[in-house]
Design an enzyme around this catalytic site. Structure first.
Site, PDB file in Angstrom:
ATOM      1  CG  HIS A 685       3.406   6.228  -7.574  1.00 39.72           C
ATOM      2  ND1 HIS A 685       2.220   6.027  -6.906  1.00 39.72           N
ATOM      3  CD2 HIS A 685       3.546   5.158  -8.416  1.00 39.72           C
ATOM      4  CE1 HIS A 685       1.655   4.900  -7.304  1.00 39.72           C
ATOM      5  NE2 HIS A 685       2.444   4.349  -8.235  1.00 39.72           N
ATOM      6  CG  ASP A 687       3.527   3.159 -12.281  1.00 38.65           C
ATOM      7  OD1 ASP A 687       3.727   3.383 -11.078  1.00 38.65           O
ATOM      8  OD2 ASP A 687       2.446   2.718 -12.749  1.00 38.65           O
ATOM      9  NE  ARG A 747      -7.347  -2.332  -4.745  1.00 37.10           N
ATOM     10  CZ  ARG A 747      -6.920  -1.211  -5.321  1.00 37.10           C
ATOM     11  NH1 ARG A 747      -6.461  -0.211  -4.546  1.00 37.10           N
ATOM     12  NH2 ARG A 747      -6.930  -1.085  -6.627  1.00 37.10           N
TER      13      ARG A 747
END
Length: 756
Positions: A685, A687, A747
């Site tokens: 993707h 941002d 995580r």
């Protein structure tokens, strides 16, 4: 012939005129030698004020004889009423042996509230210039009988009324005056001298006058506005601006004793701009020369919710002082902090010689708790010092305790201030109602433009008291309780104004005119070193799981020390960063504590988004590339996070993206949670940002396996994220990237899309 007669007559007339002139012109008297001046003073105890008086006298080499030392004081409570006759009686007895010494000049002065600003030569010269046998100090206010005001001789200018705190005259004349005393020790000395002076015949026969224009004597009562410090290269003087005079004797009579303390910080030559503090090393103690260190009781007071309390305790532990010489008393008034104290107790109960905790279940007031701590030292003969410290004091100087002990003062505190503000732990002056007033030197002391050890009227938060002082001058048990004052103000007022007894009602203004100086204890503040700072507790919200995280505005220095990576500043000094992929910069920003607490805060909130496309938290309600996350706004941390970006991310941006000035604004600020069972990875993707930061909040191989980030355009992957380090990379079209799968564990990363 007529001409010769004229010359003869003229010559005779000239001789006569010359003879007449020589006989009528007064000759300048020979200076009185300094050894012909004797200072007589009355002091029954060696108070701090008396010791200061003697130090100023010794500085100018005055010959001083002290009368009444060790005798009981029978002169009445002149702080609240008339009295002081004992001083006249003692002076009368001393003058009987000096009455025949016609060339001896006697200077009779008070001692507890008086300092010398000049030497014997100057005072004798000014006395001779007054051309009288006896000279009294003068003031602008009349005491003790206002009805006598009209009987005073009229004067064109100057101060009209007599003050008996200073008298200078030839010994036979002083003797003639005091020999008329036939009253009691508790009768009023000033009234006695006043009645003698107001008798015209006695005033003339004894050749008495007043020092109307403060050439020798400066009484501060009613004259504080007239007096300034005059700084010269070699000496600091007190100057009367009304009469343009430099008084030699400065008397802090009545309620001006605190102003005298201020003047005494500089006069005589105690501090000047050229040499700084000349007395700071007087009477100090070298700890390295002692066989063993003094025993210290540390009293810790937690009276309100306080940020960074674990760090406060850590600073106590790092004090460079033998722990077997330290006893610890903690009063905690907040249930919120019981977890912090329990942890400190568990880890350090055997570190100190003794460890005592009094908790909120005891329901002690602040005053009661502080009295308890102080009394623990008072009743223990082996307690050499009592070190009181509030939880809002962050000591950053490991030598603080040693430095205070070495100064060897009865009460002394280290200067601590609130970051970037003038708020500190002392007041330089008091208003008439006993509250804060700013002294002329307050700002310079706080900013350490004037460095020294300063006599001040009020201190709080942190101070050291000698054990012997607690067992003598401060032996009463309730020093922190007085009228409606807060505990610190009560302690300081009791120390300043300590007398044999205290009354509930304050004395009337009239009674302040001929005060017997209280046997007070001087309090000092030292700014000779940088000791630490005061933490703001005003807006501390303890409703969060880790409330210190929200202190970035109120306590920015402490926030930075706790939450910013220790190597962060090396980014700018040593270029401490990496570029693992083109235009992808990697640098340290968060401490381990910051990472842990952000994760804890998110898990405490607990409502993770689940990684669904439908998301009511964002505009439009639909997320194209969703993550399993919690927004900073959801936990009320949005303003704080944006401030973090502006303070700690923006400078890095300017360094790596030269010429780009970020606004430091972001709409999307969130913590992402990757787990194999919910969301393990993030598909490729772009941002919606000018640039993005991505901060690792936990450790690979310890907390999780796998993970990382791959940038497709450059076929570059970062597979080993470091806890507390951030990636920074451009957003939008250039840096298509994906989150690599987390294969085990959990995580956490913190992400912001900056300048969307």
């Amino acid at each position: 012939m007529e001409y010769l007669k004229f010359c003869f007559v003229f010559s005779c007339w000239m001789k006569f005129a010359t003879s007449l002139s020589s006989t009528e012109t007064p000759q300048t008297p020979a200076p009185i030698p300094p050894e012909k001046l004797l200072v007589l003073t009355v002091a029954t105890e060696e108070t701090d004020g008396f010791l200061r008086f003697m130090k100023s006298a010794n500085y100018f080499n005055y010959t001083v004889k002290v009368l009444g030392m060790g005798d009981p004081w029978k002169g009445g409570d002149v702080g609240r009423s008339i009295g002081g006759g004992q001083k006249v009686r003692l002076l009368k007895e001393a003058m009987e042996a000096l009455a025949e010494q016609e060339d001896l000049v006697v200077l009779s002065v008070d001692s507890y509230d008086l300092i010398f600003a000049g030497g014997p030569e100057e005072i004798l010269r000014k006395f001779q210039q007054a051309n009288h046998k006896v000279l009294f100090a003068a003031e602008g206010l009349i005491w003790p009988d206002k009805r006598l005001a009209d009987k005073y001789p009229s004067i064109r200018s100057g101060k009209r009324y007599l003050n008996s705190g200073g008298i200078i005259g030839y010994a036979p004349h002083i003797h003639r005056i005091v020999s008329q005393w036939n009253l009691h020790d508790n009768d009023d000395d000033q009234l006695f001298y006043t009645k003698l002076y107001l008798d015209p015949l006695k005033r003339e026969s004894l050749n008495m006058t007043l020092d109307h224009k403060c050439q020798i004597f400066q009484n501060l009562n009613g004259a504080v506005d007239e007096v300034l410090l005059k700084f010269a290269s070699d000496r600091v003087r007190v100057r009367n601006t009304v009469y343009d005079s430099l008084p030699v004797v400065v008397h802090g009579n009545a309620n001006t004793k605190m102003y005298l303390n201020y003047l005494g910080n500089y006069v005589p030559n105690t501090w000047n701009y050229e040499h700084g503090c000349s007395h700071c090393d007087d009477d100090t103690v070298d700890l390295s020369q002692l066989k063993e260190y003094p025993n210290v009781l540390i009293g810790v007071f937690i009276e309100q919710p306080t940020p960074f309390l674990p760090e406060f305790f850590q600073q106590l532990l790092t004090l460079d002082y033998p722990k077997d010489k330290l006893n610890l008393f903690i009063h905690n008034n907040e249930v919120y902090h019981e977890k912090h104290i329990q942890r400190f107790w568990d880890e350090n109960r055997n570190t100190f010689n003794s460890f005592k905790v009094v908790g909120p279940e005891e329901n002690l007031s602040q005053g009661e708790a502080r009295n308890m701590g102080m009394h623990l030292c008072r009743k223990d003969a082996t307690c050499d010092f009592y070190f009181s410290i509030d939880s809002d004091v962050m000591l950053t100087n490991r030598q603080t305790l040693k430095l205070l002990v070495e100064q060897n003062r009865k009460i002394i505190g280290p200067l601590v201030t609130r970051h970037s503000k003038l708020w500190s732990n002392f007041w330089g002056a008091l208003s008439l109602d006993g509250y804060y007033a700013r002294s002329e030197d307050y700002v310079d002391i706080v900013q350490r433009k004037r460095v020294g050890v300063w006599n001040i009227p009020f201190m709080a938060h942190v101070y050291l008291v000698k054990g012997t002082t607690l067992r003598n001058e401060l032996k009463e048990r309730n020093f922190f309780v007085l009228e409606k004052l807060d505990p610190d103000m009560a302690l300081c007022r009791n120390a300043r104004e300590m007398t044999s007894h205290r009354e509930k009602d304050s004395p009337s203004p009239e009674s302040f005119h001929m005060l017997r100086p209280p046997k007070g204890v001087f309090m000092y503040i030292t700014n000779r070193h940088d000791f630490g700072r005061l933490i703001s507790t005003a807006n501390y919200n303890i409703s969060h799981y880790n409330s210190d995280l929200w202190q970035i505005f109120e306590n920015p220095v402490d926030w930075k020390e706790k939450y910013i990576h220790q190597n962060y500043t090396q980014i700018f000094t040593q270029n401490y960063m990496e570029e693992p992929c083109p235009d992808v910069f990697w640098f340290p920003v968060f401490s381990e504590k910051a990472c842990d607490e952000i994760v804890e805060e998110m898990e405490h909130y607990g409502t993770w988004s689940g990684g669904r496309h439908e998301d009511k938290r964002i505009t439009g309600g639909y997320e194209t590339v969703p993550t399993d996350d919690i927004h900073m706004k959801q936990i009320g941390f949005d303003k704080e996070w944006l401030h973090f970006i502006r303070e700690f991310i923006s400078p890095v941006t300017l360094k790596v993206f030269s010429g780009y000035y970020t606004k430091g604004y972001a709409v999307m600020n969130f913590v992402v949670k990757y787990t194999p069972g919910r969301q393990a990875y993030l598909r490729p993707h772009h941002d919606s940002s000018t640039f993005t930061i991505n901060i690792a909040l936990n450790n690979k191989d310890t907390d999780f396996q796998g993970g990382g980030c791959r940038f497709h355009r450059y076929n570059c992957s970062i597979n080993s994220p470091r806890k507390g380090w951030s990636f920074m990379h451009p957003g939008r079209l250039t840096h298509l990237h994906e989150g690599l799968p987390t294969t085990n564990g959990t995580r956490y990363i913190a992400v912001s899309f900056i300048d969307p």
